[in-house]
Design a protein around this motif. Structure first.
Motif, PDB file in Angstrom:
ATOM      1  N   PRO A  94       0.828  -1.214   0.000  1.00  0.00           N
ATOM      2  CA  PRO A  94       0.000   0.000   0.000  1.00  0.00           C
ATOM      3  C   PRO A  94       0.861   1.263   0.000  1.00  0.00           C
ATOM      4  O   PRO A  94       1.888   1.301   0.666  1.00  0.00           O
ATOM      5  CB  PRO A  94      -0.770  -0.124   1.316  1.00  0.00           C
ATOM      6  N   VAL A  95       0.414   2.227  -0.779  1.00  0.00           N
ATOM      7  CA  VAL A  95       1.170   3.472  -0.889  1.00  0.00           C
ATOM      8  C   VAL A  95       0.395   4.587  -0.205  1.00  0.00           C
ATOM      9  O   VAL A  95      -0.770   4.815  -0.524  1.00  0.00           O
ATOM     10  CB  VAL A  95       1.369   3.837  -2.382  1.00  0.00           C
ATOM     11  N   ALA A  96       1.025   5.244   0.747  1.00  0.00           N
ATOM     12  CA  ALA A  96       0.377   6.392   1.375  1.00  0.00           C
ATOM     13  C   ALA A  96       0.293   7.505   0.334  1.00  0.00           C
ATOM     14  O   ALA A  96       1.301   7.788  -0.329  1.00  0.00           O
ATOM     15  CB  ALA A  96       1.192   6.854   2.574  1.00  0.00           C
ATOM     16  N   PRO A  97      -0.896   8.116   0.174  1.00  0.00           N
ATOM     17  CA  PRO A  97      -1.033   9.138  -0.877  1.00  0.00           C
ATOM     18  C   PRO A  97       0.054  10.205  -0.783  1.00  0.00           C
ATOM     19  O   PRO A  97       0.577  10.630  -1.809  1.00  0.00           O
ATOM     20  CB  PRO A  97      -2.425   9.721  -0.623  1.00  0.00           C
ATOM     21  N   ASP A  98       0.422  10.599   0.436  1.00  0.00           N
ATOM     22  CA  ASP A  98       1.435  11.650   0.560  1.00  0.00           C
ATOM     23  C   ASP A  98       2.786  11.224  -0.016  1.00  0.00           C
ATOM     24  O   ASP A  98       3.497  12.029  -0.619  1.00  0.00           O
ATOM     25  CB  ASP A  98       1.630  12.032   2.036  1.00  0.00           C
ATOM     26  N   ASP A  99       3.127   9.928   0.200  1.00  0.00           N
ATOM     27  CA  ASP A  99       4.401   9.432  -0.353  1.00  0.00           C
ATOM     28  C   ASP A  99       4.358   9.457  -1.876  1.00  0.00           C
ATOM     29  O   ASP A  99       5.329   9.824  -2.540  1.00  0.00           O
ATOM     30  CB  ASP A  99       4.666   7.989   0.101  1.00  0.00           C
ATOM     31  N   ALA A 100       3.220   9.046  -2.404  1.00  0.00           N
ATOM     32  CA  ALA A 100       3.091   9.039  -3.869  1.00  0.00           C
ATOM     33  C   ALA A 100       3.176  10.458  -4.418  1.00  0.00           C
ATOM     34  O   ALA A 100       3.793  10.695  -5.462  1.00  0.00           O
ATOM     35  CB  ALA A 100       1.774   8.377  -4.272  1.00  0.00           C
ATOM     36  N   VAL A 101       2.571  11.410  -3.695  1.00  0.00           N
ATOM     37  CA  VAL A 101       2.622  12.806  -4.139  1.00  0.00           C
ATOM     38  C   VAL A 101       4.072  13.291  -4.143  1.00  0.00           C
ATOM     39  O   VAL A 101       4.529  13.939  -5.098  1.00  0.00           O
ATOM     40  CB  VAL A 101       1.740  13.710  -3.237  1.00  0.00           C
TER      41      VAL A 101
END
Ligand SMILES: Nc1ncnc2c1ncn2[C@@H]1O[C@H](COP(=O)(O)OP(=O)(O)OP(=O)(O)O)[C@@H](O)[C@H]1O
Ligand SMILES: [Mg+2]
Length: 496
Positions: A94-101
């Motif tokens: 799972p990717v935390a949205p903030d990390d992806a941003v």
């Protein structure tokens, strides 16, 4: 795209961070959307191994659009396939949205960096070079750039300067191989009036001209021993003397050096000072040859066609798939420069509005075969250490074999080019030679009994200079010696 439970929150996070986004699923026409929107980044949120995703990644790569693929934990088991996805970067779910941003922002910034510096390439090797440039630009440490001829060393040196706090200050390039020893020193450090015959005025050297900026010392491997000592002093204390001067001069200059010679080998051979080598090699960047990053060839080809067609005011549709395939598998000993020059000549000379396979000169496709590259890969995979010697021996044997093949090819092509003729007496010689020189008009080198090794060398140098109409760089390349060595020999044999 796909996996809505990841895509929806990520899209919201990207919008919240100020990005403008468009979501689409595999049911939509991905490639068309990407072509229409030409985004800065494509994020694949699922089904990354599906053909439509792979097709999209390939399209993005060719259009120089970055891709970020979010992988399922199970995808890692198919690691070798992940490597072949052709995406710019991957993240594991799972990717935390903030990390992806944060990753998205980094990828977009790197793309801007490429636009600013003109350094094109999606291969891992080029991406690594870009990361290094980002890291090295802000500091003032010395950088050594290594890479074969035409791999982009000067482009990288300029990029480091342009991204550094020194941008807007002078960027001064010196080709250390182009000048004879005495001139090189006065070029680098300047001279006082009357320092030597002809020094009518005081002249500032490149180090002084580069003050507060960056000096780019190109072909540093060719620098003579005496200058090496002086350069070492500059690197240690940032001070030097003008030729004929007694006042030490202090400058604030960042040094970026480049060479296409393996400098470490020159150190081992005692031709390059090890203390200078370590001073130069504080930070280093290696630019891999084009044949080791063939995946970059299509986008370079497209970019050069676009750029050069515009420059020469020609309307061009592009290149046929067959022609592209040939360019991708060509050996490219002259790397990106050779590719760019070839595209320029084809853009100017191609009869149609498209480069076709028949427009590619046949000598581009020959030369060293792909074999060493493939063999390298196999050996690396099969060897968990301990195999370096074997690899070295095999590589040397292969190189030898390739050289013999190349020689044979050249002889077949042009049997007149190198000719060794043994002659017994002078009378026969005068029949063969148009004038009494070791080298005759068509670049043929002739041996006659009584000639010393030096005579033969002199003749070979004359022949090479003649063949390349005095172009010393090409002559040195063909003779397999450094440009500076050639200068020394020209002087020694009084061939000027
Ligand atoms: N990654 C790249 N993207 C776009 N253009 C490139 C790239 N690498 C090299 N080039 C182009 O190729 C040509 C040669 O590059 P450059 O002069 O920097 O090579 P070099 O390594 O300094 O070569 P040499 O050792 O022969 O001096 C230039 O026109 C440069 O713009
Ligand atoms: Mg260069």
């Amino acid at each position: 795209m796909d996996d809505l439970s990841t895509a929806v929150p990520l899209n919201a996070a990207l919008e919240a961070a100020g990005f403008s986004t468009a979501m689409f699923s595999s049911l939509d026409d991905g490639p068309r959307t990407v072509r229409r929107e030409s985004p800065e980044l494509v994020i694949l949120t699922g089904a990354v191994h599906e053909p439509h995703a792979l097709q999209l990644a390939a399209l993005a790569r060719d259009a120089e659009i970055s891709t970020l693929a979010l992988l399922e934990p199970t995808d890692s088991e198919r690691a070798e396939r992940v490597g072949r996805l052709g995406v710019t970067e991957t993240m594991m779910k799972p990717v935390a949205p903030d990390d992806a941003v944060a990753t998205a922002r980094r990828l977009i910034e790197r793309r801007h960096l490429q636009e600013r510096t003109g350094i094109a390439g999606e291969s891992a090797a080029i991406q690594e070079v870009l990361v290094k440039i980002e890291q090295m630009a802000p500091v003032s440490s010395t950088v050594l750039i290594l890479g074969e001829s035409g791999t982009g060393k000067e482009l990288v040196a300029k990029a480091i300067h342009d991204l550094s706090p020194r941008r807007g200050r002078p960027f001064v390039a010196v080709n250390c191989a182009a000048l004879p020893e005495s001139l090189l020193e006065s070029e680098l450090f300047g001279h006082e009036k009357g320092a030597f015959t002809g020094a009518a005025e005081r002249r500032l050297g490149r180090f002084e001209l580069a003050d507060t900026g960056t000096i780019f010392l190109d072909e540093i491997g060719e620098i003579p021993a005496a200058t090496q000592v002086k350069l070492l002093r500059v690197l240690e204390s940032r001070t030097f003397f003008r030729v004929g001067g007694t006042q030490p001069i202090k400058v604030d200059v960042r040094v970026v050096a480049a060479t296409n010679r393996p400098l470490r080998d020159a150190v081992t051979l005692g031709e390059f000072r090890d203390d200078l080598y370590y001073r130069l090699n504080v930070l280093n960047i290696y630019l891999p040859p084009l044949r080791e990053r063939r995946e970059d060839i299509p986008l370079l080809v497209r970019r050069f066609i676009k750029e050069l067609a515009r420059a020469h005011d020609r309307t061009f549709r592009g290149i046929t798939p067959e022609a592209m395939q040939r360019l991708v598998s060509a050996p490219w000993p002259g790397n990106v420069r050779q590719l760019r020059n070839l595209i320029e000549s084809m853009v100017v000379l191609a009869p149609g509005a498209e480069i076709r396979a028949s427009d590619i000169p046949s000598d581009i496709l020959e030369g060293p075969s792909l074999l060493p590259v493939r063999l390298g890969g196999q050996l690396r995979e099969g060897n968990a250490g301990g195999g370096h010697e074997l690899e070295f021996i095999l590589r040397s044997l292969l190189e030898l074999k390739l050289q013999v093949e190349e020689l044979r090819r050249r002889l077949d092509e042009n049997p007149q080019r190198v000719q060794v003729i043994e002659l017994g007496d002078q009378s026969t010689l005068s029949e063969v030679l148009p004038h009494d020189e070791g080298a005759n008009g068509d670049g043929t080198v002739i041996y006659r009994s009584g000639m010393t090794m030096e005579d033969v060398e002199k003749a070979a140098i004359q022949a090479a200079l003649q063949e390349y109409r005095g172009n010393r760089r090409r002559a040195a390349e063909v003779l397999g010696i450094g440009e500076r060595t050639l200068y020394r020999k020209i002087k020694a044999y009084q061939l000027e």
